[in-house]
Scaffold this motif. Sequence first.
Motif: not given
Length: 326
Positions: A226-236, A212-214, A203-208
């Motif tokens: 309903n499940g165990p996801s953690t989330y991020i919100l890129p700007d825009g 880098k792209a967005y 997860e940390d690698h993919v987030r990086h």
Amino acid sequence: MLDQYRRNIEYIRISITDRCNLRCMYCMPEGGIEQVEHSDILTYDEITRLCRILALKGISKVKITGGEPLVRKNAAELVRMIKSIPGIDNVTLTTNGILLGEQMRDLADAGIDAVNISLDALTEEMFEKITRRKGLDRVLEGMDKALQFPDVRVKVNCVLLHGVNEDQWIPIAGLAKDRPIDVRFIEMMPIGYGRKYCGEETEDHVRHLLEKAYGKADSLSGRFGNGPSTYILPDGFKGKIGFISAISHKFCGDCNRVRLTSEGFLKPCLQFSHGADMRSLLRDGSSDEQIGAVAEKIIFEKPRSHRFGEAQEEGLENKKMSEIGG
């Protein structure tokens, strides 16, 4: 309904068929699998009865899965039946999207709350490599059709396949930029046919890579499904980016789910074979109280955690996902 570790088990994933119209490389062999006799699959009435019993025990969320659930006739009618059960407040469906466009209106009319579309590639060449079938255009059409129903949440699930689809992750994440879609990246678990595609892309690698792209993304707190996801919100972005990381960010301590195979076997954990044959109980004249007591016992005995990386459950090496409650 609490298990022995005081986790609130409120969510069940129900496989309604072992059949699928794709042949994804991490799910089954290219030649397909020996199909279960239709008489061995739970009927819609049996599934609904079991859901009604479980709702009295505290289950309130249902995910309909397969195989590919939309290859089974009248899947929307099952949605309608489950949605009518007192105590069930959320019914969702996971699909490969091939048949979604032609069935989406019926699903929405039946009251479906969300659809999760499995999509591991955005180029036709890579899509065919992974699924061994054509049909990317139909999946994208199904996604667009789902977006026409504002009361239905739309999510895209992308499996991280080591050595296969790394160049697809950034474009797939981009689906959430201009659309109200949540894109989730799922770590491949070392189980079944997918074990050969496990890698170190955490997860940390993919987030990086995505930042880098967005650009930088904010971490979001709370549960958005309903499940165990953690989330991020890129700007825009209109939609969120999520991660389901059973290995690198083990979430067993917060697990709230059990699984029912298409043949009616109730499993408290994906990895282990422990569970109960609910089909026999549903067909042998057992009362609702007897069936509920068995389900309650199985749920109470839910293991503390999976043990991927420590021990492998015998016989899981070459299972298709519908056989292990995926």
